[in-house]
Write a protein that holds these residues in place. Sequence first.
Motif, PDB file in Angstrom:
ATOM      1  N   VAL A  70       7.808  53.867  18.374  1.00 25.79           N
ATOM      2  CA  VAL A  70       8.499  54.898  17.598  1.00 25.79           C
ATOM      3  C   VAL A  70       9.143  54.253  16.378  1.00 25.79           C
ATOM      4  O   VAL A  70       9.896  53.292  16.507  1.00 25.79           O
ATOM      5  N   GLN A  71       8.806  54.778  15.210  1.00 29.19           N
ATOM      6  CA  GLN A  71       9.438  54.335  13.972  1.00 29.19           C
ATOM      7  C   GLN A  71      10.452  55.384  13.520  1.00 29.19           C
ATOM      8  O   GLN A  71      11.624  55.091  13.356  1.00 29.19           O
ATOM      9  N   GLU A  72       9.981  56.604  13.301  1.00 27.00           N
ATOM     10  CA  GLU A  72      10.867  57.694  12.878  1.00 27.00           C
ATOM     11  C   GLU A  72      10.447  58.986  13.568  1.00 27.00           C
ATOM     12  O   GLU A  72       9.275  59.192  13.879  1.00 27.00           O
ATOM     13  N   ILE A  73      11.432  59.871  13.785  1.00 26.91           N
ATOM     14  CA  ILE A  73      11.180  61.193  14.346  1.00 26.91           C
ATOM     15  C   ILE A  73      11.985  62.199  13.530  1.00 26.91           C
ATOM     16  O   ILE A  73      13.140  61.943  13.189  1.00 26.91           O
ATOM     17  N   THR A  74      11.387  63.322  13.220  1.00 23.75           N
ATOM     18  CA  THR A  74      12.079  64.294  12.371  1.00 23.75           C
ATOM     19  C   THR A  74      13.331  64.862  13.039  1.00 23.75           C
ATOM     20  O   THR A  74      14.328  65.107  12.385  1.00 23.75           O
ATOM     21  N   ALA A  75      13.287  65.091  14.320  1.00 24.59           N
ATOM     22  CA  ALA A  75      14.458  65.585  15.064  1.00 24.59           C
ATOM     23  C   ALA A  75      14.349  65.005  16.472  1.00 24.59           C
ATOM     24  O   ALA A  75      13.846  65.652  17.392  1.00 24.59           O
ATOM     25  N   ARG A 248       2.499  71.569  17.885  1.00 24.20           N
ATOM     26  CA  ARG A 248       3.884  71.488  17.426  1.00 24.20           C
ATOM     27  C   ARG A 248       4.337  70.077  17.089  1.00 24.20           C
ATOM     28  O   ARG A 248       5.460  69.870  16.648  1.00 24.20           O
ATOM     29  N   VAL A 249       3.485  69.096  17.275  1.00 15.28           N
ATOM     30  CA  VAL A 249       3.865  67.713  16.978  1.00 15.28           C
ATOM     31  C   VAL A 249       2.734  67.036  16.214  1.00 15.28           C
ATOM     32  O   VAL A 249       1.564  67.154  16.592  1.00 15.28           O
ATOM     33  N   GLN A 250       3.093  66.333  15.137  1.00 12.50           N
ATOM     34  CA  GLN A 250       2.128  65.489  14.421  1.00 12.50           C
ATOM     35  C   GLN A 250       2.597  64.048  14.522  1.00 12.50           C
ATOM     36  O   GLN A 250       3.768  63.744  14.326  1.00 12.50           O
ATOM     37  N   PRO A 279       8.424  78.189  13.865  1.00  9.33           N
ATOM     38  CA  PRO A 279       8.274  77.430  15.102  1.00  9.33           C
ATOM     39  C   PRO A 279       8.956  76.065  14.978  1.00  9.33           C
ATOM     40  O   PRO A 279       8.995  75.481  13.896  1.00  9.33           O
ATOM     41  N   ALA A 280       9.493  75.581  16.076  1.00 12.04           N
ATOM     42  CA  ALA A 280      10.103  74.249  16.085  1.00 12.04           C
ATOM     43  C   ALA A 280       8.987  73.204  16.152  1.00 12.04           C
ATOM     44  O   ALA A 280       8.316  73.076  17.176  1.00 12.04           O
ATOM     45  N   CYS A 281       8.775  72.496  15.057  1.00 12.54           N
ATOM     46  CA  CYS A 281       7.716  71.495  14.986  1.00 12.54           C
ATOM     47  C   CYS A 281       8.311  70.143  14.607  1.00 12.54           C
ATOM     48  O   CYS A 281       9.351  70.073  13.949  1.00 12.54           O
ATOM     49  N   TYR A 282       7.616  69.102  15.014  1.00 13.75           N
ATOM     50  CA  TYR A 282       8.180  67.760  14.892  1.00 13.75           C
ATOM     51  C   TYR A 282       7.145  66.768  14.366  1.00 13.75           C
ATOM     52  O   TYR A 282       5.945  66.941  14.549  1.00 13.75           O
ATOM     53  N   GLY A 283       7.658  65.725  13.742  1.00 15.75           N
ATOM     54  CA  GLY A 283       6.820  64.615  13.313  1.00 15.75           C
ATOM     55  C   GLY A 283       7.327  63.318  13.921  1.00 15.75           C
ATOM     56  O   GLY A 283       8.536  63.110  14.050  1.00 15.75           O
ATOM     57  N   LEU A 284       6.395  62.468  14.316  1.00 13.42           N
ATOM     58  CA  LEU A 284       6.744  61.170  14.903  1.00 13.42           C
ATOM     59  C   LEU A 284       5.828  60.118  14.319  1.00 13.42           C
ATOM     60  O   LEU A 284       4.607  60.304  14.281  1.00 13.42           O
TER      61      LEU A 284
END
Length: 490
Positions: A70-75, A248-250, A279-284
């Motif tokens: 894990v480097q960064e996560i949007t939330a 929901r996740v990229q 929609p609640a979507c996230y990036g990792l």
Amino acid sequence: MLRQGVSTRPARAGQACRGRPVPFSGSRLRSSTACGAAEVAEAPAAAPAAPQGLGDLPNVVSVLRARGLVQEITAAEELEAAAGAGRLSVYCGFDPTADSLHLGNLLGIVVLAWFQRCGHEPVALLGGATGRVGDPSGRSTERPVLSEEQIEGNVSAIGALLRSVLLRNSPPGAPPVRVLNNLDWFGPMSFLAFLREVGKFARVGTMMAKDSVRTRMESEQGISFTEFTYQLLQGYDFVHLCREHGVRVQIGGSDQWGNITAGTDLIRRLLGGEGKEPPACYGLTFPLLVDSEGRKFGKSVGGAIWLSAERLSPYKFYQYLFQVTDADVIKLLKMLTFLPLSEVDALQAAMGQPGYVPNTAQRRLAEEVTRFVHGEEGLAQAIKATEALKPGAATQLDAATLETVAGDAPSAALPRAAVEGALLADVMATVKLQPSKSAARKLIKGGGVYLNNAKVGEELYKLAPADLIDGRMLLLAAGKKNKMLIRIQD
């Protein structure tokens, strides 16, 4: 909301053709599959699917953090909570810049596999459309333009590779793997429709602030409008996958952070507003694969470390991993394998203890990653070839094994008449394995010559047809390490 998104996803996917913009009549793009015909690779069904609540499966975000993925996560807190509350669909994109992925791309596949092992649905997205544009991320110059035929061939090859690796490594009862192609929604879309439906919601200031764009704009070559708009295309991929497939996740490498946040921003703008909650979507993102000195893994003197067996044999793939340094092997065991961390920690502790057998950790890394990429058959081939070239090896040889190692040992070609019935010493001198016939005979007499890994004790030994492996090869060794492969020509 999560459960509703999952339960209605098949219906939305089936309606993917509705409401698509009318194709621009001059477009050369074409869809590689029928509209809505998403490819689904079903995982083995030996056990029931993971329950909606994910049961006793670990939280994937915690797993990835513990392994340095894990480097960064949007939330971060929201994603971790969502990952524990129900099944998520997660995607990673792969642009067809070549006909194979390489070791640097493997992290994306591994992270998708971790999501699947933790009960979530992996989606591999082929960049049939974005590959025609080119991603400026991490590049100082414009990407070369490939022909339509090259891109189509690369898409086909990479798609087959992704299906093979992800399906073969799917645990029993795991969610199915889906392989999609973004040309299926960009192909029919006209330029005017893209400007109206997507460009309207993009802000040029935000686009210019992305590191990949700003760096290129400050360079002497600058950046083309084509590559400048790449982040909009990747951003719209996320919008489409969220709306039509419930994704929901990229995920992506750390150099993809700007493109990923462009997608979450477009989702808020296109799928929210006017009192409607998006929609609640996230990036990792995960770190790029680099060694202890900051150099990218996956490169060697001979070029990229390809995942395709057609581009790089399982033996050479295995050897690359076997030769990583002690400084890097533990990190790679955590990032590229699925070994329990307790086992990795035990290997790390053993490395500092008396009696540790050198390269034990490297051997485990090479075995695990080769098995993941090439399967048990590929691993067996790699191990057999490795044993064949070991000093004094007793491995039973065959032509296929020798072909595998052909690029890693000196080789020569001789007519059959110059081999069958000839003195072994004469052949060794002919191919320069020894400086002269007398030197070769002396070495044979001293027990230093091996024929097909078997020691030869007869000074005037004559080669017979039975000595030829599959009737077409010989493996000679002067001493245990100086080997040469002889190909027989008819």
